[in-house]
Structures are given as structure tokens and as C-alpha cells.
Design a protein around this motif. Structure first.
Motif, PDB file in Angstrom:
ATOM      1  N   SER A   2      -0.255   4.017  -9.304  1.00 43.76           N
ATOM      2  CA  SER A   2      -0.583   4.790  -8.092  1.00 43.76           C
ATOM      3  C   SER A   2       0.614   4.888  -7.162  1.00 43.76           C
ATOM      4  CB  SER A   2      -1.697   4.089  -7.322  1.00 43.76           C
ATOM      5  OG  SER A   2      -2.849   4.076  -8.083  1.00 43.76           O
ATOM      6  N   TYR A   5       0.895   4.068  -0.403  1.00 42.85           N
ATOM      7  CA  TYR A   5       0.215   4.685   0.732  1.00 42.85           C
ATOM      8  C   TYR A   5       0.778   4.100   2.036  1.00 42.85           C
ATOM      9  CZ  TYR A   5      -3.404   5.879  -2.735  1.00 42.85           C
ATOM     10  OH  TYR A   5      -4.092   6.346  -3.821  1.00 42.85           O
ATOM     11  N   VAL A 171       0.224  -0.386  -4.542  1.00 41.69           N
ATOM     12  CA  VAL A 171      -0.952  -0.625  -5.384  1.00 41.69           C
ATOM     13  C   VAL A 171      -0.495  -1.303  -6.663  1.00 41.69           C
ATOM     14  CG1 VAL A 171      -2.933   0.443  -6.545  1.00 41.69           C
ATOM     15  CG2 VAL A 171      -2.041   1.424  -4.422  1.00 41.69           C
ATOM     16  N   GLU A 177      -6.562   0.015  -6.578  1.00 42.00           N
ATOM     17  CA  GLU A 177      -6.860   1.443  -6.415  1.00 42.00           C
ATOM     18  C   GLU A 177      -8.347   1.627  -6.059  1.00 42.00           C
ATOM     19  OE1 GLU A 177      -4.338   3.792  -6.777  1.00 42.00           O
ATOM     20  OE2 GLU A 177      -5.809   5.164  -5.924  1.00 42.00           O
ATOM     21  N   HIS A 181     -10.042   3.403  -2.693  1.00 41.56           N
ATOM     22  CA  HIS A 181     -11.041   4.482  -2.721  1.00 41.56           C
ATOM     23  C   HIS A 181     -12.325   4.130  -1.988  1.00 41.56           C
ATOM     24  CE1 HIS A 181      -9.067   7.693  -4.890  1.00 41.56           C
ATOM     25  NE2 HIS A 181      -8.336   6.718  -5.419  1.00 41.56           N
ATOM     26  N   ARG A 184     -11.034   5.571   1.484  1.00 38.96           N
ATOM     27  CA  ARG A 184      -9.928   6.485   1.166  1.00 38.96           C
ATOM     28  C   ARG A 184      -9.338   7.169   2.391  1.00 38.96           C
ATOM     29  NH1 ARG A 184      -6.102   8.440   0.591  1.00 38.96           N
ATOM     30  NH2 ARG A 184      -5.171   9.735  -1.049  1.00 38.96           N
ATOM     31  N   GLU A 189      -0.973   9.155   1.621  1.00 37.42           N
ATOM     32  CA  GLU A 189       0.106   8.968   0.643  1.00 37.42           C
ATOM     33  C   GLU A 189       1.441   8.901   1.380  1.00 37.42           C
ATOM     34  OE1 GLU A 189       0.277  11.304  -2.891  1.00 37.42           O
ATOM     35  OE2 GLU A 189      -1.859  11.004  -3.315  1.00 37.42           O
TER      36      GLU A 189
END
Lengths: 355, 257
Positions: A2, A5, A171, A177, A181, A184, A189
Motif C-alpha cells: 500500500s 498515507y 502500511v 490496510e 479501511h 478510511r 494518500e
């Protein structure tokens, strides 16, 4: 893998709230003047920015007291607790420092391998870990000296505080991950500016974390020092209370006892934390004690962490978290022991350059 | 064994507050189970009818404070297979033995007036000073859980287990904030574990009621307490408060306060 973020630090509460639907959440909370890992029932109690905790997260994977099985002689019945353990509610462990993530990786080596400890891994698999980067040093730690100030695995999410009161979120696994979610909308990002902020944070960390103890050649120092009077001198202050072992993130020794009930026919087989500082630790049937003197026990603790563990596992058995120093009633500092040890051999014939 | 095939037990009190015996009575969840396993044939505190032994196991509470106590204790010993000393008074002299530190005639006069000589009061000693003690359950009061464990161990022929390390070990396992680091004069580093660090868990410094741990490093404890401001007198009082019999130990005599 991933992409990374970013998130607002204040949104940690939202993450905990969202996660609470699926996980029991644990993390650092205040206890008098210190912090401990505890259950987070109210996200306001979670402390993300803390110095250290009294006990390491080890207690969540190898609890102080753990019933392994129950047996009943009358009914000729044995029941282990593994099914119960495997059915436990998933856990989320918040704000674990790099030193402790490395500590958990140490324990994975010990409890894994040829004889896998099912109890340990049942808890391990049920746990999602959110690590957090320390950009500044703590009171007793010396992680940089032990090369545990960074992690490449062992976390599901890893947070680094960056400018703008945000976290840069790496991540590590699918578990991580999954956690993202669950909330979220609090994660964005990361873009080029965020990468810059992340780099700036790492630069700050690089400049602020001291390199205090030189463990290069420690194996040779130890081999040379086994019969040195240094150990007796250092052990003079030791009360053999085992506090250092209790707080250590890489100690794993346990004793197994049967807790019989008053029927005298059924019992819980329980394992409890043990410590190599205790008089009975190396006492065997027939009355022989392989570590008879308190000074010998003191010495062997260091030899196991810094020599034996490396021999068995290929890495030193110390994460530099500094908890043993913080916990010692006699203020014995592991840093001082290591420094004095290298000082004994002014011209040490080490393979690393003969400093 | 008694007539019913169960081991016979006697529970006896000497000088103390009787709190350890009371702790046995307070074992409400276990008392009926214990009575189903053993025959308590003598226990003046709890029973109207008591016999005169012999007993498979005698639990002896209290310190030995009068000359007449000595004879009584020796008789109990003669009639008992196993003798277990329970509580700090029996194991280490306990709080009553603080009177050893004062001039006996002086306090006798003060308390009992001119007629003081008729008071039978000797230097207080633990039970082990006069008779062989097979097992000791220390503490003020004796720990209830440890008593139950000892009963179970004796019934199946095991040695009752008392942890052979100091309170700090179990205090840390409970993740308590160290009271020494908060400047409190705690005896945890040198006192025998087994109480599950009860006092420090509630923020009160260990007073040492369970007596010294085996191989206790007393010299280190003196240093630890002095470093946080204790005077020599403070340290001595801490060492002797619950366990004055410690003063008879060679290690204590060699200590520099």
C-alpha cells in the motif's frame, strides 16, 4: 504494498473509536508519573507521545500468568486453553515504539522456530500493531546504540509525527490496510510535500538520537571478561529482585506450576514469568544450583542478553529500551555496565579494528 | 489421622493480635472444602470442644512472650507431626517484639506499677527460637492464599511453596510505579515475595512484614534508602519493625548503617 498515507494526529481518536467495533484496543495510558500499556475504553486516555512504559508489550503475548490447560484426574480429562485463545476478540495495540517492535520480533524468534509456542502465536496473530516513530530520545533508552531505533517489519501500521500536526502512515501488512479501511476518511494518500515532511522528520531523528554505547565487539569483550572481578564489583549493588527481567521486552523465561484446587483432583497448569536473577532459577532436582551465587546470576543475565542470545539467534538480546535501568532499585544502569565492560580492555583486540 | 480417616489439625495462638487465625476464619470460599479434607480437632478461637492432640499438622500463630508459653509450645511440638508457623509474630517475632528494644523492667513498672514483678514477660522470640519449625508462612497477617496453598501441599505431600525472591519482582510484574523512585522508604528489594506486592500496589511502601528474602542484599538496601534520604535510624527501624528477630542474624550484625 500500500502507498503511504497522512493523517491528522487528532484523528487518532476517530481511528480508535472506529476500531473499537472490531478490536479491544490497548495503548499507553498514564499511571501516576509513568505510563503503562492498558485497555483504551475512552480514546481520550490514549497517550501517543510518551517516554516509555513500565512493562513492555510482551505482556500481551506472554502474560505474567497464563493458564495453559486444565486437567481433572477423577474424570480423566485434559482441556487446553488454545481454542479459547484462538476465539478471543482481536486486539489493536497502539503506539508501540521501534525498540518494542524489535522486542516483539525477538520474541517471535524465541517462541517460533523448531518448537512453535502455540499460545504465544495465538495471541500474536490476534493482534494488530500500530507502531510509532520516536523522533527524540527518551530518559533511559539507547536504541540507536542497539540499532533498534528503526523498523523494517513487525508493524501493521507505522506512524511518524510530521509537520502540520500530522502522522505519516506506513502500511506494513494487510492487517494494517484493513485498519485503514475501518476509518478510511481520516487517511489521505501521501503526496510529494508529505514525503518532504517525512524526510524532515527523519532528519530531525537522525540528529537528535544519541549514539551512546558502542557494542561493536561486545562478544569479544564478554569472552575476555568472563572471570574478571568486574562482575563481582557490579553485582555488589544488585538485590537479585528480577525487576530488570520483568520489564525487559526480550525476556521470556517462565516457570510452569500446577494450581491445584481443593478437590485435590483438578488443576490449572499455569505458566508464570520467571527471572534468571532468582535463587531457584537454576536449581535442579537433587539440590544442585547451576547459578548458586547472586553475583553469578547477575553476570549470566548479561551474558545471555549480549552473548548467548546472539549465539542462538544471530542478534543481541537487548533492544536498548532502557527499562531495566529505569526499574532497578539500585540504579544499576545497563549502559554503564556496557561502557565499563569495554573500558576494562583499553586496547581490545577486536576484529572490528582493535580500538 | 483422626477417627474419620482425615488428617488432624490443631490451630494455636500465642502472643499477637490473632489476626492470622481470623484470616483462616475469613476464608469463606474455602473453609468448607478445607473442613471436608481435614479434621480440625483443636482451635480455641473457632470451636467450643477441643481435644489435646496429637495432630498431624499444627498451625502456630503468635510470638513467644511469656516463660509459660515456652512449655505450651514445646508440648504442641511434641504432639505434632508437622508444625507450621503462621504470620510475622510466629515467624519473626512480629510487632509485639518491638518491646525487646526497650528496657523490660522500665516499661513493666510504667504499665503495671509497683506490682510489676509478677508479670511474666520475657524477650519476645519467634516460634523457631524454641522448637523446630517445618514450614513458615510469613506476613502480617499471613496471606490467606498462601495458607490455602500450604494446606493443599501438605495434603498431597508436597513442600509448601514460598517464593524465594524479593517483593520487587512481583511488584514489577504487576506494573506498579516504583515507590523508591517516588522517594518512599520501601523494603521491596529485600523482603520475601508472596504477598503479590499488596502494599506497593496500593501506593504504600513495603514495611517488610514477610521478613528478609533468602540471600537478601541488605547492604544494597541500606544504600538505596540512604540515597533517597533515610537516616541510619530510619533504616534500622524499617529493618526491624515487623521482624525484630532479624537483629539476631549475623548478616544484620555485620551491617553498617
Amino acid at each position: 504494498m500500500s502507498p503511504p498515507y497522512v493523517m491528522k494526529r487528532t484523528d487518532i481518536k476517530k481511528l480508535v473509536e472506529a476500531a473499537s467495533n472490531e478490536y479491544d484496543v490497548f495503548g499507553p495510558v498514564k499511571k501516576r508519573s509513568k505510563h503503562v500499556f492498558g485497555k483504551i475504553d475512552n480514546p481520550d486516555n490514549l497517550v501517543m507521545d510518551y517516554d516509555s512504559t513500565i512493562l513492555s508489550p510482551r505482556k500481551y503475548f506472554q502474560p505474567q500468568n497464563e493458564v495453559m490447560m486444565s486437567f481433572d484426574l477423577e474424570e480423566n480429562k485434559v482441556e487446553d486453553t488454545l481454542d479459547e485463545l484462538r476465539a478471543m476478540r482481536p486486539r489493536l495495540l497502539m503506539a508501540v515504539h521501534s525498540c518494542d517492535l524489535n522486542g516483539i520480533l525477538h520474541l517471535d524468534r524465541v517462541f517460533g522456530g523448531e518448537y512453535t509456542d502455540k499460545y504465544y502465536f495465538a495471541r500474536r496473530e490476534k493482534t494488530t500493531i500500530v507502531g510509532i516513530n520516536c523522533l527524540d530520545s527518551c530518559e533511559y533508552g539507547f536504541c540507536r546504540s542497539m540499532n533498534t531505533h528503526h523498523v523494517v517489519e513487525g508493524y501493521d501500521l507505522f506512524l511518524t509525527p510530521i509537520s502540520g500536526d500530522r502522522y505519516y502512515v506506513q502500511v506494513g501488512t494487510a492487517k494494517g490496510e484493513h485498519l485503514v479501511h475501518m476509518a478510511r476518511d481520516i487517511f489521505q494518500e501521501a503526496g510529494p510535500e508529505d514525503f518532504g515532511a517525512f524526510k524532515a522528520a527523519l532528519k530531525h531523528k537522525n540528529e537528535s538520537l544519541p549514539h551512546e554505547v558502542d557494542v561493536e565487539g561486545i562478544n569479544e569483550y564478554l569472552d575476555l571478561s568472563f572471570h574478571h572481578e568486574f562482575w563481582d564489583k557490579m553485582a555488589e549493588d544488585c538485590v537479585n529482585c528480577g525487576a530488570c527481567a520483568m520489564v525487559c521486552p526480550t525476556c521470556y523465561c517462565y516457570d510452569v506450576v500446577d494450581d491445584l484446587d481443593l478437590s485435590l483432583t483438578s488443576a490449572d497448569r499455569t505458566r508464570k514469568w520467571d527471572a534468571c536473577l532468582f535463587q531457584e532459577f537454576a536449581l535442579v532436582a537433587g539440590g544442585h544450583n547451576f547459578r548458586e551465587s547472586p553475583a553469578a546470576r547477575f553476570k549470566y543475565r548479561f551474558y545471555h542478553k549480549m552473548r548467548g542470545f546472539a549465539h542462538d539467534q544471530g542478534i543481541l538480546g537487548c533492544t536498548g529500551c532502557g527499562r531495566c535501568t529505569a526499574a532497578c532499585p539500585s540504579d544499576i544502569s545497563i549502559k554503564d555496565v556496557l561502557k565499563e565492560l569495554s573500558g576494562i580492555w583499553e586496547v581490545a583486540p577486536t576484529a572490528q579494528g582493535g580500538k | 489421622m483422626g477417627n474419620n480417616g482425615k488428617p488432624t489439625v490443631g490451630i494455636f495462638g500465642f502472643t499477637g493480635c490473632a489476626g492470622c487465625q481470623l484470616n483462616i476464619l475469613n476464608l469463606e470460599d474455602h473453609l468448607l472444602d478445607i473442613i471436608s479434607l481435614v479434621d480440625i480437632t483443636s482451635w480455641v478461637m473457632a470451636k467450643a470442644e477441643n481435644d489435646d492432640g496429637p495432630w498431624d499438622v499444627a498451625f502456630v500463630e503468635g510470638s513467644i512472650a511469656k516463660s509459660t508459653d515456652i512449655e505450651r509450645l514445646k508440648k504442641i511440638r511434641e504432639k505434632s507431626g508437622v508444625l507450621v508457623a503462621i504470620g510475622a509474630c510466629a515467624t519473626h517475632g512480629g510487632l509485639p517484639a518491638l518491646r525487646n528494644l526497650a528496657d523490660t523492667d522500665e516499661w513493666k513498672k510504667e504499665v503495671y506499677g509497683d506490682d510489676y514483678e509478677r508479670i511474666d514477660a520475657i524477650d519476645i522470640k519467634p516460634v523457631s527460637h524454641y522448637v523446630k519449625v517445618d514450614y513458615s508462612l510469613p506476613g502480617c497477617p499471613m496471606d490467606k492464599a498462601e495458607f490455602v496453598e500450604a494446606v493443599k501441599a501438605l495434603l498431597i505431600g508436597k513442600t509448601p511453596y514460598i517464593p524465594q525472591y524479593s517483593v520487587c519482582g512481583e511488584c514489577k510484574a504487576k506494573e506498579n510505579v516504583c515507590l523508591l523512585k517516588e522517594g518512599k522508604f520501601c523494603m521491596g528489594p529485600v523482603v520475601q515475595a508472596g504477598c503479590d506486592a499488596l502494599c506497593p500496589t496500593y501506593g504504600a511502601a513495603c514495611e517488610g512484614c514477610r521478613g528478609p528474602a533468602p540471600e537478601a542484599n541488605w547492604a544494597a538496601e541500606v544504600e538505596i534508602l540512604k540515597k533517597i534520604g533515610a537516616t541510619s535510624e530510619d533504616v534500622k527501624r524499617k529493618f526491624l519493625k515487623y521482624c525484630p528477630s532479624v537483629a539476631d542474624m549475623e548478616e544484620f550484625k555485620e551491617l553498617e548503617f
